[in-house]
Design a protein around this motif. Structure first.
Motif: not given
Lengths: 645, 244
Positions: A18-21, B178-181, B200-203
């Motif tokens: 859900a978080l990913l979506i 999001g970084s290459p690693i 896009t999860l990157s803080f």
């Protein structure tokens, strides 16, 4: 609990998904933002909005963007997103006249052919990296015949260092598609910039490198120096070192600018280039200066054609004779980046070389906006052109130089409403007639011109119809090849190797002037430097205070040395008193030298001390207060406990 | 909301009744000072903005926040008070939210106590205070994201040290995704949408976007979604553990 399914390991996985979506959904939301920056850096400027408001027919934007290949380069990807966001925002502001398509061209596909047809090529962004597409095209679908678009403009590669100017670049792109007619530049000059004849060698001379570049980008029309009206087709008037223009010509220029025509003006108190030109029967010209009598002041510029700027800090080093050491030439200036205004014309230039330039100032009580584009350092002095012309050796400038401690403006942009330099209407026809009588061919020319002006039937304007747009540079040598470029012939074509940004400046200025006023107003609102004003003030203050002490000490030192010399020159024998005196002076000399060193040391010391104090406050003050407060509270609590016991 | 408020107050008071809150704030402030002035070269740079200060926040939080969060549930479990807490007439989500808010308020007050730096930069020059305000908001939101992760990790174990290490490791992944690693681990097998989602999860990118001076609804919603998801996961973990 209520929901058994959720409270299980599977539930955890569900939350993760859900978080990913939701993250994906959130990132695809339209942008809705509060711009907290002082200058609204991330909001479309009014100029862009005006350009988009004025769109009357649909324009198609295409962003060729190798999304897949760029996905692995987060930095480039972030920039790609920024480009897309800006384009989308422009689409939203266009009331439906703009459309945007983002295309990721695959190899050997029809899309790749489309990109190629617009002149967009894949380029490697870094050595060893995959080649990617990163270009923007604006096309007019109304001119599409059999799938081929006739009118389009492209930025083949949106360079990362362009970020500050993106909004401007895109607006210009759209404007060019709307108005695909090439910009016409009218050139009036007293120099052989566009090619001439060298009487000494009796050979034709080629055009200057700068004109090659200008002709490549614009339709250039040469106007005679006695032109009596400026053709309506001309968009920008380029005046280079205009000398002894007649009232009629000046009036024509004045009216051109009042009608809203743009002008790029190079006036020069002293044209070094011209000294080398022999006129007709030989000998040098008397007057090497140029100005536009009346016009510059009507536009709000104060310029003195008899004064040349010299600058100690920006002086270029020149070699006077072979084998000699280069010496500083205070009249030849190499202006580095720090001295350019952050204007679209000058913001990205590296260095500009000027020679015996004049100084521009905003005139008193002027209603126009005067914005300096290029400035000198503070160590400047104005010197007379007479002195400049007659001195053979530039080291004389060093001897005569006393800093006036004032920034001088070498180039400026003038905008806003202006009044005509001819408030009473056109200059009387009598003078025009005598001008014309002087030369029969000129009469013909004037007649031809008056014909065309009749058809245009232009009324006298005593004030500008809209805001004027003029860029003035107080130097014409800035255009000469020797100041900025080496050119050589390769297979019959001239290849220009620029070593200074002089050419870029001219193209930027013409480019900028050829846009509408809205476009000119979309300034790079990018990252302005915000220096520590307090530290700078401290530095200046310390400088002043310490320089005074330094001068005193230097005086004492030279006095002591003189007295020592006087003592030494006395009779051969030295009495013990004299010896003691010498001893005393030598000691004084040593002390003075030490004091001088201390003065210099103190200068930096004060600034470093402020830094140390601020660091201590920011690192330790609050923690110390907290620790003290906790200790006091603990002590009080313990005491209370003891008392209650 | 009443019960949440009570738990929030109780937890916050508990922080300040032990040296924990003071130690956290003092170390946070000292580290910030050193990072800004020595590592970031704030004074030598001569620019009136707080970039050197905020640039270090993701990395500073990486070990400061796990220290704050590790005790949230692990301690309750270790001392056995968790059973007591859960038998009280309190909804589980109220306890999770209350505890989280208390820790978030503490990290927020530590952040607020860096105000001398704001005064300093205004004394030295003329900074863009809008940008600074946005960066403060961004920094606090990022701290919230880290804390929510910490809350979940703390619920997983009774050992605070393990909670600390787990939190730091996961927070690190969220900073560098999001970084290459991280990207290289996904390219080749994962579908593009998943790669995009991970990127896009990157803080870090969201924090940097806000600290430029723009409060974008997407960045704000991102942190909100992350906090809600991790707090929900905390509740689920506690429930599962209780069942065991």
């Amino acid at each position: 609990m209520k929901n058994k399914a959720l409270f299980s390991p599977a539930g955890l996985a569900l939350i993760g998904i859900a978080l990913l979506i939701s993250v994906v959904v959130i990132s695809s939301l339209p942008r809705l933002r509060i711009d907290l920056t002082q200058d609204d850096l991330y909001t479309l400027s009014d100029g862009t909005r005006e350009v988009l408001d004025n769109l009357e027919r649909p324009i198609e934007l295409t962003f060729f963007y190798s999304e897949e290949a760029i996905g692995q380069m987060p930095q480039v990807r972030a920039y790609g997103n920024r480009v897309q966001e800006l384009l989308r925002e422009m689409v939203i502001a266009s009331n439906g006249n703009l459309t945007l398509e983002v295309i990721d061209p695959e190899a050997f596909s029809a899309q790749e052919d489309l990109a190629t047809s617009y002149g967009i090529q894949a380029v490697p962004l870094a050595a060893g990296r995959e080649e990617v597409y990163f270009g923007v095209v604006a096309a007019d679908p109304g001119t599409r015949v059999d799938g081929e678009t006739e009118v389009y403009e492209a930025i083949p590669l949106v360079r990362p260092d362009q970020e500050e100017f993106l909004e401007y670049e895109f607006s210009r792109l759209i404007n060019r598609v709307l108005d695909p007619e090439p910009t016409v530049v009218g050139l009036i000059t007293s120099l052989d910039i566009d090619g001439g004849f060298n009487p000494a060698t009796e050979q034709a001379t080629g055009a200057w490198a700068i004109m090659d570049t200008v002709r490549y980008m614009y339709d250039v029309r040469r106007l005679q120096n006695d032109v009596s009206s400026i053709d309506e087709e001309i968009d920008i008037l380029m005046l280079v070192h205009p000398q002894e223009l007649s009232e009629t010509t000046l009036y024509a220029i004045d009216q051109f600018v009042m009608r809203g025509g743009r002008a790029l003006v190079f006036v020069d108190p002293n044209s070094d280039t011209q000294t080398q030109i022999m006129v007709g029967g030989g000998g040098y010209r008397d007057n090497l200066g140029s100005e536009l009598p009346g016009l510059l002041s009507a536009w709000g510029i104060d310029y003195d054609a008899t004064q040349v700027v010299t600058d100690q800090d920006l002086a270029l080093f020149v070699t006077l004779a072979q084998g000699q050491r280069p010496t500083a030439h205070y009249g030849m200036l190499g202006v580095p980046r720090e001295h350019f205004a952050n204007d679209i014309v000058s913001g990205q230039l590296q260095v500009m070389n000027l020679s015996s330039a004049g100084s521009l100032n905003p005139a008193d009580a002027s209603q126009t906006n005067f914005e300096p584009l290029i400035q000198t350092s503070e160590q400047t002095m104005m010197m007379g052109t007479d002195f400049f012309r007659e001195m053979g050796d530039p080291t004389l400038l060093i001897d005569d130089f006393v800093s006036e401690e004032q920034n001088r403006t070498l180039a400026a942009r003038v905008s806003g409403p202006a009044s005509s330099a001819f408030p009473d209407g056109p200059p009387s026809t009598e003078t025009a007639a005598t001008d014309a009588d002087a030369d029969a061919s000129e009469t013909e020319q004037a007649a031809a011109d008056s014909d065309s002006s009749e058809t245009a039937s232009q009324e006298h304007l005593s004030a500008s119809v809209s805001d004027i747009g003029v860029i003035v540079v107080a130097d014409s040598d800035v255009l000469a090849d020797r100041m900025w470029a080496q050119s050589r012939q390769v297979a019959g074509q001239r290849v220009i190797n620029a070593f200074a940004s002089n050419g870029d400046f001219v193209i930027n200025a013409l480019d900028n002037l050829s846009g509408s006023t809205e476009l000119i107003n979309i300034r790079s609102r990018g990252r302005y430097a915000r220096p520590f004003t307090r530290v700078l003030a401290l530095q200046r203050e310390a400088d002043e205070r310490l320089r005074e002490r330094e001068t005193n000490l230097l005086e004492r030192l030279s006095e002591t040395e003189e007295q020592l010399q006087a003592l030494n020159q006395g009779s051969g024998t030295i009495s013990p008193e004299q010896e003691a005196e010498i001893e005393r002076f030598i000691q004084l000399q040593l002390d003075t030298r030490r004091d001088l060193r201390e003065v210099q040391f103190e200068l930096n010391n004060e600034i470093d001390r402020l830094g140390a104090v601020l660091k201590a406050i920011n690192t330790a003050l609050i923690p110390a207060l907290i620790i003290i407060a906790v200790l006091i509270a603990t002590l009080l609590r313990n005491r209370r406990r003891k008392q209650t016991r | 909301m009443g019960t949440t408020g009570i738990i929030f107050k109780r937890e916050l008071a508990a922080y300040f009744s032990t040296p924990l809150a003071y130690v956290f704030i003092v170390i946070f402030l000292i580290m910030n000072g050193i990072a800004t002035f020595d590592l970031g070269g704030f004074y030598q740079r001569g620019q009136a903005d707080l970039q050197p200060f905020f640039n270090f926040h993701p990395w500073l939080y990486l070990f400061m926040i796990p220290a704050l969060a590790m005790g949230l549930w692990a301690d309750e479990r270790k001392t056995g008070t968790i059973e007591l807490l859960l038998t009280l007439p309190i909804q589980l989500h109220e306890a999770v939210i209350g505890k989280f808010l208390a820790a978030w308020a503490l990290s927020g007050s530590a952040l607020l106590l860096t105000f001398p730096l704001w005064l300093t930069v205004n004394y030295l020059g003329e900074p863009d205070n809008g940008v600074i305000l946005a960066a403060y908001i961004g920094s606090w939101l990022m701290a919230g994201g880290f804390l929510a992760i910490g809350s979940c990790m703390s619920a997983l174990t009774r050992n605070a040290v393990i909670a600390f290490i787990l939190t730091a490791a996961i927070c690190f992944l969220f900073v560098v995704s999001g970084s290459p690693i991280v990207m290289n681990a996904f390219t080749g097998w994962a579908p593009q949408t998943l790669i995009d989602a991970v990127a896009t999860l990157s803080f870090l990118t969201h924090f940097e976007a806000i600290s430029k001076g723009v409060l974008d609804i997407r960045d704000l919603l991102f942190f909100a979604a992350a906090i809600v998801a991790w707090l929900l996961a905390s509740a689920v973990v506690i429930e599962i553990k209780k069942a065991n």
